[in-house]
Design a protein around this motif. Sequence first.
Motif, PDB file in Angstrom:
ATOM      1  N   VAL A  17       1.221   4.956  22.480  1.00  0.00           N
ATOM      2  CA  VAL A  17       1.744   4.941  20.984  1.00  0.00           C
ATOM      3  C   VAL A  17       0.866   6.023  20.324  1.00  0.00           C
ATOM      4  O   VAL A  17      -0.467   6.162  20.649  1.00  0.00           O
ATOM      5  CB  VAL A  17       1.104   3.500  20.385  1.00  0.00           C
ATOM      6  N   THR A  18       1.448   6.784  19.693  1.00  0.00           N
ATOM      7  CA  THR A  18       0.653   8.131  19.072  1.00  0.00           C
ATOM      8  C   THR A  18       0.812   8.191  17.643  1.00  0.00           C
ATOM      9  O   THR A  18       1.889   8.410  16.958  1.00  0.00           O
ATOM     10  CB  THR A  18       1.290   9.326  19.563  1.00  0.00           C
ATOM     11  N   PRO A  19      -0.322   7.660  16.780  1.00  0.00           N
ATOM     12  CA  PRO A  19      -0.501   7.738  15.418  1.00  0.00           C
ATOM     13  C   PRO A  19      -0.627   9.207  15.044  1.00  0.00           C
ATOM     14  O   PRO A  19      -1.265  10.109  15.766  1.00  0.00           O
ATOM     15  CB  PRO A  19      -1.727   6.884  14.979  1.00  0.00           C
ATOM     16  N   SER A  20      -0.217   9.456  13.779  1.00  0.00           N
ATOM     17  CA  SER A  20      -0.206  10.986  13.481  1.00  0.00           C
ATOM     18  C   SER A  20      -1.623  10.949  12.779  1.00  0.00           C
ATOM     19  O   SER A  20      -2.363  10.181  12.655  1.00  0.00           O
ATOM     20  CB  SER A  20       0.750  11.102  12.159  1.00  0.00           C
ATOM     21  N   ALA A  21      -2.035  12.296  12.628  1.00  0.00           N
ATOM     22  CA  ALA A  21      -3.293  12.555  12.191  1.00  0.00           C
ATOM     23  C   ALA A  21      -3.425  11.638  10.816  1.00  0.00           C
ATOM     24  O   ALA A  21      -4.615  11.280  10.512  1.00  0.00           O
ATOM     25  CB  ALA A  21      -3.631  14.056  12.005  1.00  0.00           C
ATOM     26  N   GLU A  22      -2.607  11.899   9.928  1.00  0.00           N
ATOM     27  CA  GLU A  22      -2.594  11.347   8.567  1.00  0.00           C
ATOM     28  C   GLU A  22      -2.675   9.650   8.802  1.00  0.00           C
ATOM     29  O   GLU A  22      -3.659   9.122   7.998  1.00  0.00           O
ATOM     30  CB  GLU A  22      -1.365  11.459   7.839  1.00  0.00           C
ATOM     31  N   VAL A  23      -1.993   8.901   9.636  1.00  0.00           N
ATOM     32  CA  VAL A  23      -2.354   7.372   9.913  1.00  0.00           C
ATOM     33  C   VAL A  23      -3.616   7.186  10.516  1.00  0.00           C
ATOM     34  O   VAL A  23      -4.422   6.303  10.099  1.00  0.00           O
ATOM     35  CB  VAL A  23      -1.033   7.188  10.874  1.00  0.00           C
ATOM     36  N   ARG A  24      -4.089   8.086  11.498  1.00  0.00           N
ATOM     37  CA  ARG A  24      -5.383   7.938  12.199  1.00  0.00           C
ATOM     38  C   ARG A  24      -6.636   7.951  10.835  1.00  0.00           C
ATOM     39  O   ARG A  24      -7.372   7.347  10.964  1.00  0.00           O
ATOM     40  CB  ARG A  24      -5.512   9.105  13.132  1.00  0.00           C
ATOM     41  N   ALA A  25      -6.391   9.002   9.925  1.00  0.00           N
ATOM     42  CA  ALA A  25      -7.193   9.278   8.844  1.00  0.00           C
ATOM     43  C   ALA A  25      -7.199   7.996   8.036  1.00  0.00           C
ATOM     44  O   ALA A  25      -8.343   7.512   7.628  1.00  0.00           O
ATOM     45  CB  ALA A  25      -6.937  10.551   8.295  1.00  0.00           C
ATOM     46  N   ALA A  26      -6.033   7.307   7.698  1.00  0.00           N
ATOM     47  CA  ALA A  26      -6.001   6.231   6.721  1.00  0.00           C
ATOM     48  C   ALA A  26      -6.879   5.227   7.448  1.00  0.00           C
ATOM     49  O   ALA A  26      -7.376   4.521   6.908  1.00  0.00           O
ATOM     50  CB  ALA A  26      -4.594   5.987   6.279  1.00  0.00           C
ATOM     51  N   LEU A  27      -6.377   4.782   8.828  1.00  0.00           N
ATOM     52  CA  LEU A  27      -7.019   3.656   9.427  1.00  0.00           C
ATOM     53  C   LEU A  27      -8.761   3.770   9.425  1.00  0.00           C
ATOM     54  O   LEU A  27      -9.103   2.721   9.457  1.00  0.00           O
ATOM     55  CB  LEU A  27      -6.367   3.554  10.818  1.00  0.00           C
ATOM     56  N   ALA A  28      -8.912   5.125   9.841  1.00  0.00           N
ATOM     57  CA  ALA A  28     -10.482   5.268   9.968  1.00  0.00           C
ATOM     58  C   ALA A  28     -11.098   4.842   8.591  1.00  0.00           C
ATOM     59  O   ALA A  28     -12.228   4.521   8.449  1.00  0.00           O
ATOM     60  CB  ALA A  28     -10.553   6.795  10.409  1.00  0.00           C
ATOM     61  N   ARG A  29     -10.577   5.113   7.555  1.00  0.00           N
ATOM     62  CA  ARG A  29     -11.242   4.930   6.326  1.00  0.00           C
ATOM     63  C   ARG A  29     -10.767   3.532   5.618  1.00  0.00           C
ATOM     64  O   ARG A  29     -11.174   3.205   4.470  1.00  0.00           O
ATOM     65  CB  ARG A  29     -10.900   6.081   5.265  1.00  0.00           C
ATOM     66  N   ARG A  30     -10.066   2.963   6.506  1.00  0.00           N
ATOM     67  CA  ARG A  30      -9.496   1.371   6.125  1.00  0.00           C
ATOM     68  C   ARG A  30      -8.600   1.502   4.975  1.00  0.00           C
ATOM     69  O   ARG A  30      -8.629   0.439   4.247  1.00  0.00           O
ATOM     70  CB  ARG A  30     -10.763   0.582   6.019  1.00  0.00           C
ATOM     71  N   GLY A  31      -7.885   2.410   4.869  1.00  0.00           N
ATOM     72  CA  GLY A  31      -6.768   2.578   3.720  1.00  0.00           C
ATOM     73  C   GLY A  31      -5.642   1.771   4.366  1.00  0.00           C
ATOM     74  O   GLY A  31      -5.199   1.699   5.239  1.00  0.00           O
ATOM     75  N   PRO A  32      -4.668   1.633   3.089  1.00  0.00           N
ATOM     76  CA  PRO A  32      -3.422   0.959   3.334  1.00  0.00           C
ATOM     77  C   PRO A  32      -2.402   1.839   4.012  1.00  0.00           C
ATOM     78  O   PRO A  32      -2.432   3.111   3.749  1.00  0.00           O
ATOM     79  CB  PRO A  32      -2.948   0.806   1.962  1.00  0.00           C
ATOM     80  N   VAL A  33      -1.709   1.333   5.000  1.00  0.00           N
ATOM     81  CA  VAL A  33      -0.689   2.042   5.676  1.00  0.00           C
ATOM     82  C   VAL A  33       0.611   1.144   5.731  1.00  0.00           C
ATOM     83  O   VAL A  33       0.409  -0.046   5.818  1.00  0.00           O
ATOM     84  CB  VAL A  33      -1.264   2.149   7.183  1.00  0.00           C
ATOM     85  N   VAL A  34       1.741   1.757   5.234  1.00  0.00           N
ATOM     86  CA  VAL A  34       2.816   1.113   5.303  1.00  0.00           C
ATOM     87  C   VAL A  34       3.780   1.572   6.372  1.00  0.00           C
ATOM     88  O   VAL A  34       4.074   2.883   6.411  1.00  0.00           O
ATOM     89  CB  VAL A  34       3.582   1.311   3.890  1.00  0.00           C
ATOM     90  N   ALA A  35       4.336   0.783   7.361  1.00  0.00           N
ATOM     91  CA  ALA A  35       5.263   1.090   8.323  1.00  0.00           C
ATOM     92  C   ALA A  35       6.535   1.136   7.754  1.00  0.00           C
ATOM     93  O   ALA A  35       6.796   0.293   7.087  1.00  0.00           O
ATOM     94  CB  ALA A  35       5.192   0.078   9.490  1.00  0.00           C
ATOM     95  N   LEU A  36       7.308   2.073   8.149  1.00  0.00           N
ATOM     96  CA  LEU A  36       8.556   2.535   7.657  1.00  0.00           C
ATOM     97  C   LEU A  36       9.458   2.703   9.013  1.00  0.00           C
ATOM     98  O   LEU A  36       9.336   3.451   9.799  1.00  0.00           O
ATOM     99  CB  LEU A  36       8.908   3.523   6.915  1.00  0.00           C
ATOM    100  N   GLU A  37      10.460   1.945   9.206  1.00  0.00           N
ATOM    101  CA  GLU A  37      11.290   1.860  10.390  1.00  0.00           C
ATOM    102  C   GLU A  37      12.246   2.920  10.405  1.00  0.00           C
ATOM    103  O   GLU A  37      12.685   3.601   9.022  1.00  0.00           O
ATOM    104  CB  GLU A  37      11.985   0.548  10.776  1.00  0.00           C
ATOM    105  N   SER A  38      12.791   3.814  11.298  1.00  0.00           N
ATOM    106  CA  SER A  38      13.583   4.902  11.535  1.00  0.00           C
ATOM    107  C   SER A  38      15.061   4.858  11.493  1.00  0.00           C
ATOM    108  O   SER A  38      15.842   5.745  11.334  1.00  0.00           O
ATOM    109  CB  SER A  38      12.947   5.970  12.560  1.00  0.00           C
ATOM    110  N   THR A  39      15.365   3.218  11.766  1.00  0.00           N
ATOM    111  CA  THR A  39      16.827   3.147  12.134  1.00  0.00           C
ATOM    112  C   THR A  39      17.792   3.737  10.582  1.00  0.00           C
ATOM    113  O   THR A  39      18.703   4.264  11.005  1.00  0.00           O
ATOM    114  CB  THR A  39      16.961   1.768  12.394  1.00  0.00           C
ATOM    115  N   ILE A  40      17.177   3.697   9.559  1.00  0.00           N
ATOM    116  CA  ILE A  40      17.969   4.014   8.572  1.00  0.00           C
ATOM    117  C   ILE A  40      18.184   5.142   8.574  1.00  0.00           C
ATOM    118  O   ILE A  40      19.266   6.040   8.054  1.00  0.00           O
ATOM    119  CB  ILE A  40      17.363   3.752   7.040  1.00  0.00           C
ATOM    120  N   ILE A  41      17.216   6.171   9.254  1.00  0.00           N
ATOM    121  CA  ILE A  41      17.388   7.645   9.181  1.00  0.00           C
ATOM    122  C   ILE A  41      18.334   8.065   9.965  1.00  0.00           C
ATOM    123  O   ILE A  41      19.286   8.864  10.094  1.00  0.00           O
ATOM    124  CB  ILE A  41      16.038   8.167   9.460  1.00  0.00           C
ATOM    125  N   THR A  42      18.267   7.553  11.278  1.00  0.00           N
ATOM    126  CA  THR A  42      18.858   7.841  12.774  1.00  0.00           C
ATOM    127  C   THR A  42      20.334   7.250  12.535  1.00  0.00           C
ATOM    128  O   THR A  42      21.510   7.721  13.012  1.00  0.00           O
ATOM    129  CB  THR A  42      18.485   7.468  13.688  1.00  0.00           C
TER     130      THR A  42
END
Length: 105
Positions: A17-42
């Motif tokens: 599992v590879t989180p993006s730099a943006e997600v890693r930074a948000a998790l490090a500061r204990r900020g909110p992260v919203v998961a979005l599924e990609s099926t709607i895109i593909t």
Amino acid sequence: MRLLLQALRGARALHTVTPSAEVRAALARRGPVVALESTIITHGLPRPTNLRVARRLEQVVRDAGATPATVAILDGAVRVGLTEDELERVATTDHAVKCSRRDLA
């Protein structure tokens, strides 16, 4: 399942599992992260609407003060949070394979 295995042949283990730099930074500061599924895109929307909607969904999440984390499998790894290039790649590929958690065991 056969298509999934063909798509992943030679790729890294799916348990990666590879989180993006943006997600890693948000998790490090204990900020909110919203998961979005990609099926709607593909699979859910036609091109180019799919990419416009994906970008808009991510912007709505940002406007609400959270970090978007679109989830997709790229190069054999589960990506949590996509770069703009990765989002465009997911939206424009002709070879997307629909997967569920049973496929990732």
